[in-house]
Design a protein around this motif. Structure first.
Motif, PDB file in Angstrom:
ATOM      1  N   GLN A 136      19.686  66.071  20.433  1.00  0.00           N
ATOM      2  CA  GLN A 136      20.313  64.869  20.994  1.00  0.00           C
ATOM      3  C   GLN A 136      20.962  65.162  22.351  1.00  0.00           C
ATOM      4  OE1 GLN A 136      21.491  63.528  16.494  1.00  0.00           O
ATOM      5  NE2 GLN A 136      22.715  62.624  18.118  1.00  0.00           N
ATOM      6  N   THR A 137      20.159  65.777  23.223  1.00  0.00           N
ATOM      7  CA  THR A 137      20.695  66.210  24.521  1.00  0.00           C
ATOM      8  C   THR A 137      19.836  65.740  25.692  1.00  0.00           C
ATOM      9  OG1 THR A 137      21.317  68.239  23.391  1.00  0.00           O
ATOM     10  CG2 THR A 137      21.582  68.218  25.773  1.00  0.00           C
ATOM     11  N   LEU A 138      20.533  65.287  26.722  1.00  0.00           N
ATOM     12  CA  LEU A 138      19.918  65.002  28.022  1.00  0.00           C
ATOM     13  C   LEU A 138      20.297  66.158  28.926  1.00  0.00           C
ATOM     14  CD1 LEU A 138      21.057  61.393  29.126  1.00  0.00           C
ATOM     15  CD2 LEU A 138      18.727  62.138  28.670  1.00  0.00           C
ATOM     16  N   SER A 139      19.303  66.828  29.528  1.00  0.00           N
ATOM     17  CA  SER A 139      19.629  67.890  30.489  1.00  0.00           C
ATOM     18  C   SER A 139      19.293  67.383  31.874  1.00  0.00           C
ATOM     19  CB  SER A 139      18.834  69.159  30.186  1.00  0.00           C
ATOM     20  OG  SER A 139      19.063  69.534  28.850  1.00  0.00           O
ATOM     21  N   LEU A 140      20.334  67.193  32.679  1.00  0.00           N
ATOM     22  CA  LEU A 140      20.173  66.556  33.982  1.00  0.00           C
ATOM     23  C   LEU A 140      19.734  67.565  35.039  1.00  0.00           C
ATOM     24  CD1 LEU A 140      23.338  64.249  33.912  1.00  0.00           C
ATOM     25  CD2 LEU A 140      21.116  63.938  32.832  1.00  0.00           C
ATOM     26  N   PRO A 141      19.165  67.056  36.143  1.00  0.00           N
ATOM     27  CA  PRO A 141      18.667  67.952  37.202  1.00  0.00           C
ATOM     28  C   PRO A 141      19.760  68.841  37.800  1.00  0.00           C
ATOM     29  CG  PRO A 141      17.959  65.677  37.599  1.00  0.00           C
ATOM     30  CD  PRO A 141      18.894  65.637  36.446  1.00  0.00           C
ATOM     31  N   ASP A 142      21.007  68.403  37.736  1.00  0.00           N
ATOM     32  CA  ASP A 142      22.067  69.232  38.341  1.00  0.00           C
ATOM     33  C   ASP A 142      22.519  70.349  37.397  1.00  0.00           C
ATOM     34  OD1 ASP A 142      23.493  67.953  36.393  1.00  0.00           O
ATOM     35  OD2 ASP A 142      24.891  66.928  37.747  1.00  0.00           O
ATOM     36  N   GLY A 143      21.809  70.522  36.296  1.00  0.00           N
ATOM     37  CA  GLY A 143      22.130  71.618  35.375  1.00  0.00           C
ATOM     38  C   GLY A 143      23.101  71.219  34.278  1.00  0.00           C
ATOM     39  N   SER A 144      23.723  70.047  34.404  1.00  0.00           N
ATOM     40  CA  SER A 144      24.663  69.621  33.364  1.00  0.00           C
ATOM     41  C   SER A 144      23.894  69.006  32.199  1.00  0.00           C
ATOM     42  CB  SER A 144      25.648  68.607  33.935  1.00  0.00           C
ATOM     43  OG  SER A 144      24.960  67.432  34.282  1.00  0.00           O
ATOM     44  N   SER A 145      24.548  68.885  31.070  1.00  0.00           N
ATOM     45  CA  SER A 145      23.896  68.202  29.956  1.00  0.00           C
ATOM     46  C   SER A 145      24.866  67.248  29.273  1.00  0.00           C
ATOM     47  CB  SER A 145      23.299  69.198  28.975  1.00  0.00           C
ATOM     48  OG  SER A 145      24.329  69.939  28.386  1.00  0.00           O
ATOM     49  N   VAL A 146      24.281  66.233  28.679  1.00  0.00           N
ATOM     50  CA  VAL A 146      25.059  65.174  28.047  1.00  0.00           C
ATOM     51  C   VAL A 146      24.450  64.955  26.666  1.00  0.00           C
ATOM     52  CG1 VAL A 146      25.728  62.736  28.209  1.00  0.00           C
ATOM     53  CG2 VAL A 146      25.284  64.035  30.294  1.00  0.00           C
TER      54      VAL A 146
END
Lengths: 197, 467
Positions: free
Chosen positions: A148-158
């Protein structure tokens, strides 16, 4: 139903709130008796100019976003008509996930039955995603349903929420009707009990 | 003593087949309404899986969305519409479902004929592959729209996987002023709480002003619950409800009627029942409402101006500016007096006898404005016959309007009844989304009184000036 595990894709920005299902697919495309070919009508009135030619300003027409599988939209996506043709048109185009701050109830239910993942994020995540798509449109985001994770291009995850039943159905590509039919005896017992009242 | 319960909670609890910690509840469905547009793929699913319809006797079908309104014959429909109408005919024959087909006197808009035939009753769970299924909540039923996958689920299992909604009391207090109607009440609510204001909730409409409405008005209010994003809208059944249903073809008869009414009297929310959310609207302060934008929340009292572009947050400002561009209207300007090309009186929101009578009260003895196209489309063939017996067809024709056969017609413009690009319509339907009534068409939602008044003057008009 097509299963959903992980995808990596660019994000298509659609910075409008209250996108209704009449925009996703207008009623003139609803005369079909199967689910095929509905991508042709996806966002028809926004994707095409009045003369029928492609609208170069609409993201789905831009080279950058060909093959992209994630749509990022404003609040209350999918409001209005219950037409399941909306998720059929979106998945027919190749969209597998939609990110927004909220979804209309019926659209959300319909999407989950078609391997289309509605992801609810906070307003601040939504804003930073819109900023990211503007700064680096070619950057990709990973969606991992199992964690259940979104890994964003800036290296952060939500992380995002999803109920365990929908999650299992999506991960394994299970049609929910099978679950209902397994309860045939209970349904029959319920019908029986009401006759006695 | 048990906890006081709301109407919704009573219906929810009495229809639970099974509950589990790792899945949504299984909810039993008493009545499944089916139409030609959202059902073909569901029947295909049954055939592929070798399944039957579990309860054909709890399933009722009609043709409404893509049917022509210029004749009873389907001949004038286009090829795709004909294929769709032939498909529902075959599906109903193959699976043993009653179909109100083109030749049937009972045919009409699915949300009009359910109540009219007495299928819609208090305490029932009712679904249909159509978001305006919320209409049936006016009878104290739990009624909501579903997608085609769920249509297949209900056909096969007479059940649905559902998560319990939150409850939202919408209290309408006071007395409706002259010229202000149920349609204005619901448009005022949506303008107040927004089109996502009810998401995740079931509305219960309460208060003196709801009690005072007839069933047609209550159906108009519940019909548009979905336009505020609510899962359903409900009204506690009372004497008005029972009087409407008594003697309808499929309502209980004799002793069964008395027993049913006794049960229905137990349904209203208990004293002290708690709602998750609530809002109160004083209807005595309302005036006729009109929409200026491209969703039903963009509504104003008819004598007020379109909002300024700096109204709301950045996303709302952007939406307003996009909507006004589509509508070719200006911020801060009045909408009253704006020229109108077409007036549409019909749809599952406002096509019942009291709506047609209201429109006729304005049209009678008058002529529509030069160049005005007025389309009046009754909600069912039964209503058409009754209206004709009352001379309403003649009033419409004498005024220069078109009197049509029953159907959804220009509400969603699937059947050839549509706006031309750029045209303005005052419409009694439920959605003013971009292109809803025809590609490039511009919709102003209003009551039947406001629509009829605007047909006469050719401009957006306060009906009280003609009453």
């Amino acid at each position: 139903m097509k299963s959903f595990t992980k995808i990596t894709s660019k994000i298509i920005p659609l910075p409008h709130i209250d996108v209704d299902t009449d925009q996703i697919i207008p009623a003139r495309y609803l005369k079909v008796i199967n689910k095929d070919g509905l991508a042709e009508g996806l966002f028809d009135s926004w994707r095409r100019l009045p003369d029928g030619s492609p609208n170069p300003d609409f993201p789905l027409n831009q080279d950058e976003y060909q093959g992209a599988q994630i749509l990022l939209a404003g609040d209350n996506f999918g409001c209005g008509s219950s037409r399941e043709h909306a998720p059929w048109a979106l998945t027919g185009w190749g969209i597998r996930a939609i990110i927004s701050t909220s979804f209309a109830d019926i659209f959300r239910n319909n999407a989950l039955k078609n391997g289309l993942l509605p992801i609810v994020v906070s307003e601040s995540t939504q804003t930073s995603l819109f900023d990211l798509t503007e700064e680096s449109p070619s950057a990709t985001t990973d969606i991992d349903l199992a964690s259940q994770t979104l890994s964003l291009p800036d290296g952060s995850s939500v992380s995002f929420e999803i109920d365990s039943f929908s999650k299992t159905c999506l991960l394994e590509g299970i049609d929910q009707l099978g679950y209902l039919l397994k309860h045939d005896e209970q349904i029959a017992a319920f019908e029986e009990s009401r006759l006695k009242v | 003593m048990t906890n006081p319960k709301t109407l919704y909670e009573k219906l929810w609890e009495s229809h639970i087949v099974a509950e589990s910690d790792d899945a949504p509840s299984i909810l039993y469905i008493d009545l499944h309404l089916v139409h030609e547009v959202t059902s073909p793929q569901a029947f295909s699913g049954l055939r592929e899986k070798g399944l039957k319809v579990r309860c054909p006797e709890r399933t009722i079908a009609t043709m409404d969305h893509s049917t022509p309104t210029i004749s009873l014959s389907l001949d004038s429909a286009d090829d795709m519409a004909i294929a769709q109408l032939e498909q529902i005919t075959k599906n109903c024959a193959d699976f043993g479902i009653t179909l109100y087909d083109a030749e049937s006197d009972g045919r009409g808009i699915v949300h009009v004929i359910g109540p009219e035939q007495g299928f819609t009753q208090p305490g029932k769970t009712i679904v249909c592959g159509d978001s305006h299924t919320s209409t049936h909540g006016a009878f104290g039923a739990l009624a909501f729209g579903i997608g085609t996958s769920e249509v297949e689920h209900v056909l096969a299992s007479q059940s649905l996987l559902q998560t319990k909604s939150k409850t939202y009391e919408v209290k309408f207090e006071g007395e409706l002023p002259f010229g202000v109607t149920a349609k204005d009440m619901i448009l005022a609510l949506i303008a107040k709480i927004g089109i996502g204001g009810g998401t995740g909730h079931v509305f219960e409409f309460t208060g003196d002003a709801i009690k005072a409405l007839d069933m047609d008005g209550r159906m108009t209010v519940c019909n548009m619950a979905i336009e505020a994003g609510a899962r359903a809208g409900m009204i506690a059944p009372d004497e008005t409800t029972f009087a409407y249903l008594k003697g309808r073809p499929h309502a209980p008869k004799g002793d069964a009627w008395d027993a049913a009414v006794a049960n229905w009297r137990q349904l209203p929310s208990d004293e002290g029942a708690v709602y998750d959310k609530s809002v109160t609207i004083d209807v005595s302060a309302l005036t006729p409402m009109v929409t200026y934008g491209t969703n039903p929340e963009m509504g104003i009292p008819i004598n007020e101006r379109i909002p300024s572009l700096n109204t709301g947050d950045a996303a709302e400002q952007s939406a307003l500016s996009k909507a006004l561009k589509y509508m070719d209207l200006s911020a801060d300007e009045p909408l009253k007096g704006h020229p109108v090309d077409v007036v549409f009186i019909g749809s599952c929101t406002n096509s019942r006898m009291s709506d047609l009578r209201a429109a006729a009260s304005i049209l009678k003895g008058r002529k529509v404005a030069d160049g005005m196209r007025l389309l009046v489309v009754p909600g069912s063939e039964t209503i058409r016959h009754q209206a004709e017996a009352e001379g309403i067809d003649k009033i419409v024709r004498d005024a220069g309007g078109e009197w049509r056969f029953a159907g959804c017609s220009m509400c969603l413009a699937m059947n050839g009844d549509e706006l031309e690009p750029g045209q303005y319509a005052v419409s009694t339907s439920n959605r003013n989304f971009e292109g809803r009534q025809g590609k490039g068409g511009r919709t102003i939602l209003a009551s039947p009184l406001t629509a009829a008044a605007s047909a006469i003057t050719g401009k957006v008009t306060d009906p009280r000036e003609l009453m």
